[in-house]
Design an enzyme around this catalytic site. Sequence first.
Site, short mmCIF file in Angstrom:
data_model
loop_
_atom_site.label_atom_id
_atom_site.label_comp_id
_atom_site.label_asym_id
_atom_site.label_seq_id
_atom_site.Cartn_x
_atom_site.Cartn_y
_atom_site.Cartn_z
N TYR A 1 0.88 -1.02 -0.11
CA TYR A 1 0.01 0.01 0.10
C TYR A 1 0.74 1.21 0.20
O TYR A 1 1.99 1.44 0.84
CB TYR A 1 -1.14 -0.09 1.35
CG TYR A 1 -2.16 -0.51 1.13
CD1 TYR A 1 -3.14 0.28 0.28
CD2 TYR A 1 -2.62 -1.89 1.72
CE1 TYR A 1 -4.32 -0.32 -0.06
CE2 TYR A 1 -3.87 -2.17 1.24
CZ TYR A 1 -4.81 -1.44 0.63
OH TYR A 1 -6.05 -2.10 0.32
N GLU B 1 -0.73 4.79 -0.68
CA GLU B 1 -1.18 6.13 -0.67
C GLU B 1 -0.56 7.23 -0.57
O GLU B 1 0.60 7.44 0.29
CB GLU B 1 -2.48 6.32 0.05
CG GLU B 1 -3.66 5.36 -0.37
CD GLU B 1 -3.63 4.05 0.23
OE1 GLU B 1 -2.59 3.54 0.44
OE2 GLU B 1 -4.81 3.40 0.37
N ASP C 1 -6.56 14.29 -24.45
CA ASP C 1 -6.89 12.70 -24.20
C ASP C 1 -6.29 11.96 -25.39
O ASP C 1 -6.65 11.94 -26.33
CB ASP C 1 -8.26 12.38 -23.96
CG ASP C 1 -8.40 10.86 -23.67
OD1 ASP C 1 -7.08 10.16 -23.84
OD2 ASP C 1 -9.49 10.20 -23.15
N THR D 1 -3.58 6.43 -21.78
CA THR D 1 -3.30 5.11 -21.28
C THR D 1 -1.82 4.83 -21.39
O THR D 1 -1.17 5.47 -22.19
CB THR D 1 -4.28 3.99 -21.96
OG1 THR D 1 -4.19 4.27 -23.35
CG2 THR D 1 -5.57 4.13 -21.46
N LYS E 1 -2.16 0.26 -25.44
CA LYS E 1 -2.43 0.78 -26.85
C LYS E 1 -1.20 1.10 -27.69
O LYS E 1 -0.30 0.32 -27.69
CB LYS E 1 -3.34 2.09 -26.79
CG LYS E 1 -4.69 1.66 -26.17
CD LYS E 1 -5.31 3.22 -26.12
CE LYS E 1 -6.97 2.87 -25.69
NZ LYS E 1 -6.85 3.11 -24.05
N ARG F 1 -1.24 -2.11 -18.65
CA ARG F 1 -2.55 -1.61 -18.91
C ARG F 1 -2.65 -0.60 -17.71
O ARG F 1 -2.28 -0.93 -16.54
CB ARG F 1 -3.85 -2.43 -18.50
CG ARG F 1 -3.91 -3.25 -19.93
CD ARG F 1 -5.09 -4.18 -19.53
NE ARG F 1 -6.19 -3.39 -19.54
CZ ARG F 1 -7.10 -3.11 -20.59
NH1 ARG F 1 -6.68 -3.28 -22.02
NH2 ARG F 1 -8.05 -2.33 -20.53
#
Length: 492
Positions: free
Chosen positions: A78, A80, A255, A284, A287, A293
């Site tokens: 974790y 954060e 985008d 992303t 692609k 991903r």
Amino acid sequence: MTAASQSSPVPGAGDHAAAASAAFNAALEVIAAVEPRIAEATRAELADQRGSLKLIASENYASPAVLLTMGSWFSDKYAEGTVGHRFYAGCQNVDTVESLAAEHARELFGAPYAYVQPHSGIDANLVAFWSILAHRIESPALEKHAVKNVNELSEADWEELRHEFGNQRMLGMSLDAGGHLTHGFRPNISGKMFHQRSYGTDPETGLLDYDRVAAAAREFRPLVLIAGYSAYPRRVNFAKMREIADEVGATLMVDMAHFAGLVAGKVFTGDEDPVPFAHITTSTTHKSLRGPRGGLVLAQQEYADSVDRGCPMVLGGPLSHVMAAKAVAFAEARRPSFADYAQRIADNAQSLAEGFMSRGAKLVTDGTDNHLVLLDVSSFGLTGRQAESALLDAGVVTNRNSVPADRNGAWYTSGIRFGTPALTTRGFGKDEFDTVAELVVDVLSNTTPGTNKAGAPSKATYALADGVADRTKAISAELLDKHPLYPGIDLS
């Protein structure tokens, strides 16, 4: 065929094939000891990908190095917060990973700031939306009330701020013109967050008309102007989009999820490179960029502090193992060979488009100058769903897509979207893509729409003539055998 088209450009696909093969086999052996069906499905997925023509514009093949990076102990952490400012102890190695990924992203795209935590493109867009709201709406409100954060606002002041957040305007490309569902499509959160309006394309040419975009912006006065696309087969002049945004006082958000690889590979430069012109650029990392991903946000320095609050503002804990894989993918994309790969993506799309048009197929905008081709299948008497299904029967993997003013709507559609990144990764060249166009036209020409149970015309059912699927698969197999996927990796 050129020499360049005969070898796979995937980094690590050949250089360390024996080591990669051993690594994947060892991993599957460990997995099979716990849940053999997952191991078997994993093997089957590789076999399916090896044996089909993957033409989905949003898919690619990551290198073995990227894939192996994701299977690590970073998955257990974790983390954060941001580098050096975590809400959990023991994140020093995550800090290293995130710092390296951000550094590579900044250098790759020439961006002042990079945020590599988003889990997906949609998450990246959400971070961007809320960052714009925080920068343009929240900061002045805090200054007005002489407080440092929203927790210090009174309930009345907070309600006023909430009203301001929920009453802003967004102008983005419509879904049928090639925009993405996160650009204000009503069922998406973007269409619920913002008072939204869309701009389309010229009804005759299918091309962006910047004068019309400017007129829509002057009338609507959006806080956010979104540029970028998921199914527009042309380049965009981002200098003009920035001029429009500046004229109406809007934040320009781009985008570039679909064409990030063409930006990274310097196929898109000058006015066609969005990063210098956009206040915030999202993407992303798969692609055309050929990474894991995930999502990415690039920003001008004035937006950095707002974007840096993506977690906990929008995101949960970052996926540290995926950030590590992003760092590897960005490092691969900084190699000179990636620029050659990116150019071949665009060249192959031209060949595919020319192959379609020479055989009488109808393309939206009558061609392409990026990585995708949008075929209007209504000329074959089919819906997009019928065409997609018939092609899949023949081993050609695509996706149906709306075309401008689509009479069949967003579910059945009238189009098929094709992309060249994945097969270019396998080493396909111009001649092979011309053959692909021939195969697609052959399948669609031999597909007829079906009827429903009542005998009425159906938008979903179809009939593919006998022998066509077998003929297509046989020719495809010859092409695929010349360009093996992950050569040297044997999972038998």
